[in-house]
Design a protein around this motif. Sequence first.
Motif, PDB file in Angstrom:
ATOM      1  N   GLY A  10      46.587  47.538  33.406  1.00  0.00           N
ATOM      2  CA  GLY A  10      47.545  46.905  34.293  1.00  0.00           C
ATOM      3  C   GLY A  10      47.333  45.419  34.370  1.00  0.00           C
ATOM      4  N   LEU A  11      47.982  44.820  35.368  1.00  0.00           N
ATOM      5  CA  LEU A  11      47.902  43.380  35.600  1.00  0.00           C
ATOM      6  C   LEU A  11      46.981  43.134  36.792  1.00  0.00           C
ATOM      7  CD1 LEU A  11      48.927  40.455  35.175  1.00  0.00           C
ATOM      8  CD2 LEU A  11      50.833  41.035  36.703  1.00  0.00           C
ATOM      9  N   VAL A  12      46.052  42.205  36.627  1.00  0.00           N
ATOM     10  CA  VAL A  12      45.103  41.896  37.686  1.00  0.00           C
ATOM     11  C   VAL A  12      44.816  40.398  37.666  1.00  0.00           C
ATOM     12  CG1 VAL A  12      43.087  42.355  36.234  1.00  0.00           C
ATOM     13  CG2 VAL A  12      42.888  42.580  38.721  1.00  0.00           C
ATOM     14  N   GLN A  13      44.495  39.856  38.809  1.00  0.00           N
ATOM     15  CA  GLN A  13      44.139  38.442  38.871  1.00  0.00           C
ATOM     16  C   GLN A  13      42.698  38.230  38.411  1.00  0.00           C
ATOM     17  OE1 GLN A  13      44.963  37.136  42.904  1.00  0.00           O
ATOM     18  NE2 GLN A  13      46.997  36.404  42.289  1.00  0.00           N
ATOM     19  N   ALA A  14      42.430  37.043  37.930  1.00  0.00           N
ATOM     20  CA  ALA A  14      41.068  36.689  37.538  1.00  0.00           C
ATOM     21  C   ALA A  14      40.114  36.924  38.708  1.00  0.00           C
ATOM     22  CB  ALA A  14      41.014  35.242  37.082  1.00  0.00           C
ATOM     23  N   GLY A  15      38.970  37.502  38.377  1.00  0.00           N
ATOM     24  CA  GLY A  15      37.989  37.839  39.396  1.00  0.00           C
ATOM     25  C   GLY A  15      38.120  39.254  39.927  1.00  0.00           C
ATOM     26  N   GLY A  16      39.223  39.907  39.578  1.00  0.00           N
ATOM     27  CA  GLY A  16      39.475  41.259  40.046  1.00  0.00           C
ATOM     28  C   GLY A  16      38.809  42.314  39.188  1.00  0.00           C
ATOM     29  N   SER A  17      39.124  43.565  39.496  1.00  0.00           N
ATOM     30  CA  SER A  17      38.515  44.705  38.819  1.00  0.00           C
ATOM     31  C   SER A  17      39.576  45.716  38.388  1.00  0.00           C
ATOM     32  CB  SER A  17      37.517  45.410  39.743  1.00  0.00           C
ATOM     33  OG  SER A  17      36.453  44.560  40.115  1.00  0.00           O
ATOM     34  N   LEU A  18      39.239  46.458  37.349  1.00  0.00           N
ATOM     35  CA  LEU A  18      40.045  47.585  36.892  1.00  0.00           C
ATOM     36  C   LEU A  18      39.097  48.649  36.368  1.00  0.00           C
ATOM     37  CD1 LEU A  18      43.055  46.160  34.799  1.00  0.00           C
ATOM     38  CD2 LEU A  18      43.212  47.442  36.943  1.00  0.00           C
TER      39      LEU A  18
END
Length: 124
Positions: A10-18
């Motif tokens: 998916g799409l996530v912002q920098a610094g985020g997690s998946l």
Amino acid sequence: QVQLVESGGGLVQAGGSLRLSCAASGRTFSSYVMGWFRQAPGKEREFVTAITRNGASTKYSGSVKGRFTISRDNAKNTVYLQMNILKPEDTAVYYCAARLGTLLYTSVNEYPYWGQGTQVTVSS
């Protein structure tokens, strides 16, 4: 033969997690070394991480070590990729791969079985 299906991209912002998952068919999942690779636009497919059949040993590329964690649940025929502190340069299609044997190879050519891939996009 094993069939692999990835999910969780998916799409996530920098610094985020998946967390990515790869579900395998068949009753011999525990016979396979499992790996994750990724391919960014215009680039070759590259090794990310791999895990031994029993999950006791892992290997990571230098670019993800300390941020990504591979794990597996042989009872669920599933391998996972937890991705933390994501960066825009992690943007790619992520592929799950499998090979019989015991060694944690990093070459694409050593893995005969592949999933269809799941897109991960990290925005800055």
